[in-house]
Design a protein around this motif. Sequence first.
Motif, short mmCIF file in Angstrom:
data_model
loop_
_atom_site.label_atom_id
_atom_site.label_comp_id
_atom_site.label_asym_id
_atom_site.label_seq_id
_atom_site.Cartn_x
_atom_site.Cartn_y
_atom_site.Cartn_z
N UNK A 1 0.83 -1.21 0.00
CA UNK A 1 0.00 0.00 0.00
C UNK A 1 0.86 1.25 0.00
N UNK A 2 0.65 2.12 -0.99
CA UNK A 2 1.40 3.37 -1.11
C UNK A 2 0.40 4.52 -1.20
N UNK A 3 0.20 5.29 -0.14
CA UNK A 3 -0.75 6.40 -0.21
C UNK A 3 -0.42 7.36 -1.35
N UNK A 4 -1.45 7.99 -1.91
CA UNK A 4 -1.30 8.96 -2.99
C UNK A 4 -0.29 10.03 -2.57
N UNK A 5 0.69 10.27 -3.42
CA UNK A 5 1.72 11.27 -3.11
C UNK A 5 2.20 11.93 -4.39
N UNK A 6 2.67 13.16 -4.26
CA UNK A 6 3.26 13.86 -5.39
C UNK A 6 4.65 13.27 -5.63
N UNK A 7 5.00 13.06 -6.90
CA UNK A 7 6.32 12.55 -7.24
C UNK A 7 6.22 11.53 -8.35
N UNK A 8 7.31 10.82 -8.61
CA UNK A 8 7.32 9.84 -9.70
C UNK A 8 6.22 8.79 -9.51
N UNK A 9 5.58 8.46 -10.60
CA UNK A 9 4.47 7.52 -10.57
C UNK A 9 4.79 6.33 -11.47
N UNK A 10 4.55 5.13 -10.98
CA UNK A 10 4.73 3.96 -11.83
C UNK A 10 3.76 2.88 -11.40
N UNK A 11 3.25 2.17 -12.37
CA UNK A 11 2.32 1.06 -12.16
C UNK A 11 1.10 1.48 -11.35
N UNK A 12 0.63 2.71 -11.58
CA UNK A 12 -0.59 3.17 -10.93
C UNK A 12 -1.47 3.86 -11.97
N UNK A 13 -2.60 4.36 -11.54
CA UNK A 13 -3.55 4.97 -12.47
C UNK A 13 -2.93 6.12 -13.25
N UNK A 14 -2.18 6.99 -12.58
CA UNK A 14 -1.57 8.13 -13.27
C UNK A 14 -0.60 7.68 -14.35
N UNK A 15 0.20 6.66 -14.09
CA UNK A 15 1.16 6.20 -15.09
C UNK A 15 0.46 5.52 -16.27
#
Length: 180
Positions: free
Chosen positions: A103-117
């Motif tokens: 579990x990785x709470x939503x945070x500003x910064x590099x995104x990978x393997x998530x909805x934003x990516x």
Amino acid sequence: MDNETHFRGIYRIDSARLIDYDYGSNGIYFVTICTRNRACFFGDIEEGPTGHFLNPTCLGQQAIDCWLAIPDHFPFVILDEFQVMPNHIHGLLWIDKPDYDDWQPNAFGPQSKNLASILRGYKIGVTKYATNEGIDFGWQPRFHDRVVRDANELARIRHYIVQNPANWKRDKNNLDGLFM
């Protein structure tokens, strides 16, 4: 003025994202992505014997093809209902990572393997095609998402997506059938 509403002298809209939610976790996500200035790049809605449908431009077809290719790039994604409209896209994405427990709470910064990516990759694919074809195309910088919470909500969203072309004439973003 605090940092939540003011950045580099410019006001910004606060994120609608759930603060402590992990957007790389297993779940169903309803997303809407709009074109720059909501311009109708993807085609026109027409009526046929089986109902309303998008008659896509070449860029609209690429938007469809890139959406269908998401699982090729993100094998943990299962596609559900989606609809490319003249100036936006609605879709349901299932993130399904077996044995996911990081579990990785939503945070500003590099995104990978998530909805934003996932959505960044999708937008890049459509944009690259437009650039190669000399089409002056762009996306709005953000996207809208909603974590689907139960089966009733999922059914309502599926219905909304499927019915979206039939409702195009009443859509506030319909530019009277003009498209670029």
